[in-house]
Motif scaffolding. Structure first.
Motif, PDB file in Angstrom:
ATOM      1  N   ALA A 154      21.177 -26.255  -4.570  1.00 23.55           N
ATOM      2  CA  ALA A 154      21.564 -25.051  -3.835  1.00 23.55           C
ATOM      3  C   ALA A 154      20.496 -24.675  -2.813  1.00 23.55           C
ATOM      4  CB  ALA A 154      21.811 -23.902  -4.806  1.00 23.55           C
ATOM      5  N   VAL A 155      19.233 -24.731  -3.219  1.00 23.24           N
ATOM      6  CA  VAL A 155      18.143 -24.399  -2.294  1.00 23.24           C
ATOM      7  C   VAL A 155      18.066 -25.437  -1.184  1.00 23.24           C
ATOM      8  CG1 VAL A 155      15.653 -24.100  -2.071  1.00 23.24           C
ATOM      9  CG2 VAL A 155      16.841 -23.164  -4.064  1.00 23.24           C
ATOM     10  N   ALA A 156      18.207 -26.715  -1.562  1.00 20.99           N
ATOM     11  CA  ALA A 156      18.145 -27.781  -0.559  1.00 20.99           C
ATOM     12  C   ALA A 156      19.266 -27.621   0.466  1.00 20.99           C
ATOM     13  CB  ALA A 156      18.231 -29.145  -1.235  1.00 20.99           C
ATOM     14  N   GLY A 157      20.430 -27.139   0.027  1.00 20.27           N
ATOM     15  CA  GLY A 157      21.542 -26.956   0.944  1.00 20.27           C
ATOM     16  C   GLY A 157      21.326 -25.844   1.948  1.00 20.27           C
ATOM     17  N   GLU A 158      20.399 -24.946   1.673  1.00 22.05           N
ATOM     18  CA  GLU A 158      20.122 -23.822   2.567  1.00 22.05           C
ATOM     19  C   GLU A 158      18.824 -24.006   3.350  1.00 22.05           C
ATOM     20  OE1 GLU A 158      22.117 -21.260   3.059  1.00 22.05           O
ATOM     21  OE2 GLU A 158      23.605 -21.977   1.614  1.00 22.05           O
ATOM     22  N   ARG A 159      18.295 -25.213   3.367  1.00 23.55           N
ATOM     23  CA  ARG A 159      16.984 -25.430   3.991  1.00 23.55           C
ATOM     24  C   ARG A 159      16.956 -25.052   5.464  1.00 23.55           C
ATOM     25  NH1 ARG A 159      14.559 -31.116   3.298  1.00 23.55           N
ATOM     26  NH2 ARG A 159      12.891 -30.068   4.454  1.00 23.55           N
ATOM     27  N   ALA A 160      18.073 -25.253   6.156  1.00 20.09           N
ATOM     28  CA  ALA A 160      18.086 -24.938   7.592  1.00 20.09           C
ATOM     29  C   ALA A 160      17.814 -23.464   7.843  1.00 20.09           C
ATOM     30  CB  ALA A 160      19.436 -25.339   8.196  1.00 20.09           C
ATOM     31  N   ALA A 161      18.204 -22.615   6.903  1.00 21.24           N
ATOM     32  CA  ALA A 161      17.988 -21.173   7.050  1.00 21.24           C
ATOM     33  C   ALA A 161      16.749 -20.699   6.314  1.00 21.24           C
ATOM     34  CB  ALA A 161      19.223 -20.417   6.535  1.00 21.24           C
ATOM     35  N   LEU A 162      16.012 -21.642   5.741  1.00 24.83           N
ATOM     36  CA  LEU A 162      14.831 -21.276   4.950  1.00 24.83           C
ATOM     37  C   LEU A 162      13.614 -22.056   5.438  1.00 24.83           C
ATOM     38  CD1 LEU A 162      16.443 -21.285   1.379  1.00 24.83           C
ATOM     39  CD2 LEU A 162      15.810 -19.284   2.734  1.00 24.83           C
ATOM     40  N   PRO A 163      13.097 -21.723   6.616  1.00 22.39           N
ATOM     41  CA  PRO A 163      11.918 -22.433   7.122  1.00 22.39           C
ATOM     42  C   PRO A 163      10.727 -22.269   6.175  1.00 22.39           C
ATOM     43  CG  PRO A 163      12.317 -20.420   8.376  1.00 22.39           C
ATOM     44  CD  PRO A 163      13.518 -20.624   7.508  1.00 22.39           C
TER      45      PRO A 163
END
Length: 682
Positions: A154-163
């Protein structure tokens, strides 16, 4: 239309001279200030572009290129028979690099992470901001050290929004026998910030786990391996663009322990059966010829797997609040008064020093009195658990306190027994024995004394750690005259020597120390260093280091004197205080101890006691030594689990089937019966 007349033209006047001067000054000041600003900017530009050019080029390269350490696979651990004891399983950690979180986006990143991780957004934001202000803003912060695969994805899927946020692969230890081997193998736990700073030069990562207790801590450099390194190019948000180079990690080395897993399980089962109302109990089995530890159990125990991931507060609180202190390995980290098992040191020391011969007899009426050396009006009463006449073997077998009081402290300052303390028959018997030359009454008899007792205790390895390859070992304590004078400003008294001679008073030892004393008695006087690791393996399972027995010292007792100690211990099982340790299929030897402790008297005005048993088997050709310690126990009761442990070892090793059957136990305590059985011993 004609030209304007002179009267129709605008009227133009010049400013007064003073005002004109002020305007000119303002213009000059403004121009000078602008020139100064441009000068400062020019100087700064020259400084940055020319004089500090290389420094900023290097920093830019650092910001663009990252060296990422890859963790090695931790080494595996096996028992002496090749049974695997630990397993490495994949796990994930969620981290954030504060420097890679753009300015002004800290709150936004924290809010998104809070929804994913279930943590307070304020806490995450505060940590990011503190990390940015730290001396190393590129140091990753661990937000979740044991993320399950679903959360990691789940975290990896949001990496683009989590610099700045990364999901890092880590390795997690799974202990196959978590409760059975917790105090030996220990566990790995998250590296603390202090540990990380101390070990950063050895390429530890902030997400790494490090050995905290047991084998995992003692052999951390061996088990860990060598990290790999990958150089990657990243963008301004810390995202990896491409991999430039890779250095592969080298896995950690494996360990083969000296432990026998089957025997370890049997010992734990026996101790659980006999623990009763005690807060804790422990036992250790060692090879008397090598010092290898075959089994080591400390109860209560805990499950090492509790610490292999994120520790639950409720689980930790339950362990910390348990009065039995399950996180403590009582075998090596606790020290207690040894009680009467200490007589296996006092006895051979007295023989070696010529204080007494094996056949000389000492009479015990069951109680003696000692005068205070300062005030003769004060007397101390010392009560024995038996009465009668004892030579060396019988004195050890029946654990006569009076016999060993004489060996340690000599005869009392006056007649040892006040007449009113004895029955008429005992008074007659004492007079008869004194006339027959038996030691007692007013005869002069000088014992070992405090300093010789202390010296021989240290020769047997007490007062110093055994050197076992585990962390957290205590060293025990042996007193002497100088220590008491220095500590209490009091001289050493005869009563102190009496207490010392039977393992009471100031003396303290660990169960493992007493196991190594027992091994030295059984093997003929060699004091060995105990070990729990037998071999070191490479990644392919090949032996790269095999540990050999390590001799700490020779105790310096003549072989014939140690043989008498072994005989006395055999008779203690056949007809003395250790009778509960008797097993029919194999002759064993043992000694019990009941050690008083505490400051408050309990039942019938007596102090609470700990129970000890030490022994070895087989008697004819000793192979293993065992020590059992039971908090709030008694020696004669502790002998039973000691005997059962020796039986379990005999069954598992095959020694029981090959051993000579034990002699029948003494049916009575009559001297003739005792002597008849003793004559049958080889």
């Amino acid at each position: 239309m004609g030209l304007l007349s002179e009267h129709d033209r605008p009227f133009i006047t010049s400013p007064p001279p003073a005002e004109a001067a002020r305007l000119r000054i303002k213009v000059w000041l403004l121009g000078g200030f602008a020139l100064l600003l441009f000068g400062i900017l020019t100087v700064q530009l020259v400084r940055l572009q020319i004089f500090r050019h290389e420094e900023f080029v290097a920093k830019a390269a650092v910001n663009r290129l990252r060296n990422v350490d890859t963790p090695p696979e931790r080494g595996l651990i096996f028992d002496r028979n090749g049974n695997p004891l630990v397993e490495n399983v994949p796990a994930f950690a969620v981290t954030v690099v504060p420097a890679d979180v753009p300015e002004g986006q800290e709150r936004e990143v924290a809010l998104q992470l809070a929804q994913l991780l279930g943590l307070p957004a304020f806490t995450i934001e505060t940590r990011i901001l503190e990390g940015k202000r730290s001396i190393d803003p590129f140091l990753p912060l661990i937000l979740e050290g044991d993320a399950d695969p679903e959360l990691a994805f789940a975290v990896a899927g949001e990496r683009a929004a989590l610099p700045g946020v990364e999901v890092v692969a880590v390795s997690k230890r799974r202990y196959e026998h978590g409760e059975l081997l917790a105090h030996i193998i220990g566990y790995v736990g998250p590296i603390t910030l202090q540990e990380f700073k101390a070990l950063e030069s050895e390429r530890y990562r902030i997400a790494d786990r490090i050995g905290q207790t047991g084998i995992e801590a003692a052999y951390e450099p061996v088990l860990r391996g060598v990290p790999g390194r990958v150089q990657v190019e990243v963008n301004a948000s810390g995202r990896e663009l491409r991999e430039l180079s890779e250095e592969r990690a080298s896995p950690g080395q494996g360990l083969v322990l000296t432990l026998d897993l089957e025997l370890q399980a049997a010992v734990q089962e026996i101790l659980n059966e006999f623990m009763g109302g005690s807060l804790f109990v422990t036992a250790v089995v060692v090879d008397v010829h090598t010092g290898e530890i075959l089994a080591m159990v400390s109860l209560p125990t805990y499950d090492s797997n509790l610490f292999s991931g994120e520790v639950q507060e409720a689980d930790l609180a339950a362990l910390m609040e348990n009065d039995g202190r399950p996180l403590v390995n009582h075998t090596i980290a606790d020290q207690f008064p040894p009680g009467s098992i200490y007589k296996v040191i006092t006895g051979p020391a007295a023989l070696q020093e010529g204080v007494i011969t094996p056949t000389q007899e000492i009479f015990s009426p069951g109680v003696i009195e000692v005068q205070n050396e300062v005030d003769s009006r004060i007397t101390y009463t010392f009560r024995d658990t038996v009465s009668g006449t004892f030579d060396f073997v019988k004195g050890l077998a029946y654990s006569s306190n009076v016999y060993f009081w004489y060996l340690g402290g000599g005869s009392p300052f006056r007649a040892p027994v006040a007449e009113e303390l004895l029955t008429p028959d005992q008074q007659v018997e004492q007079r008869r024995l004194v006339q027959a030359g038996v030691i007692g009454g007013n005869q002069e008899f000088e014992g070992l004394g405090a300093d010789k007792l202390a010296a021989w205790s240290r020769a047997f390895g007490l007062d110093t750690p055994t050197g076992v390859d585990l962390v957290g070992e205590a060293g025990g304590f042996i007193p002497d005259r100088a220590w008491k004078l220095r500590t209490f400003s009091e001289s050493w008294g005869q009563g102190d020597s009496y207490n010392f001679a039977i393992g009471q008073g100031f003396a303290a030892a660990t169960p493992l120390q007493m196991a190594m004393v027992t091994a030295a008695i059984a093997n003929g006087g060699t004091l060995l260093e105990p070990r729990v690791v037998h071999e070191v393996l490479d990644a392919d399972g090949n032996v790269i280091q095999a540990f050999q027995p390590r001799v700490r010292a020779e105790v310096g007792i003549d072989p014939e004197h140690l043989a008498l100690v072994r005989r006395g211990m055999a008779m203690a099982v056949l007809g003395g205080t250790a009778g509960n340790a008797w097993i029919a299929e194999m002759q064993v030897a043992g000694k019990t101890g009941t050690a008083e402790f505490g400051d408050e008297r309990l039942f019938r005005g007596e102090f609470p006691t700990h129970g000890w048993f030490l022994g070895f088997a087989p008697y004819e050709e000793p192979q293993v030594a065992v020590v059992v310690f039971q908090e709030l126990g008694a020696g004669y009761l502790t002998a039973e689990p000691g005997g059962k442990i020796l039986r379990a070892w005999g069954e598992i090793s095959g020694a029981l089937a090959a051993s000579r059957p034990a002699l029948g136990q003494v049916a009575s305590i009559e001297p003739e019966e005792f002597q008849r059985v003793e004559r049958l011993l080889p």
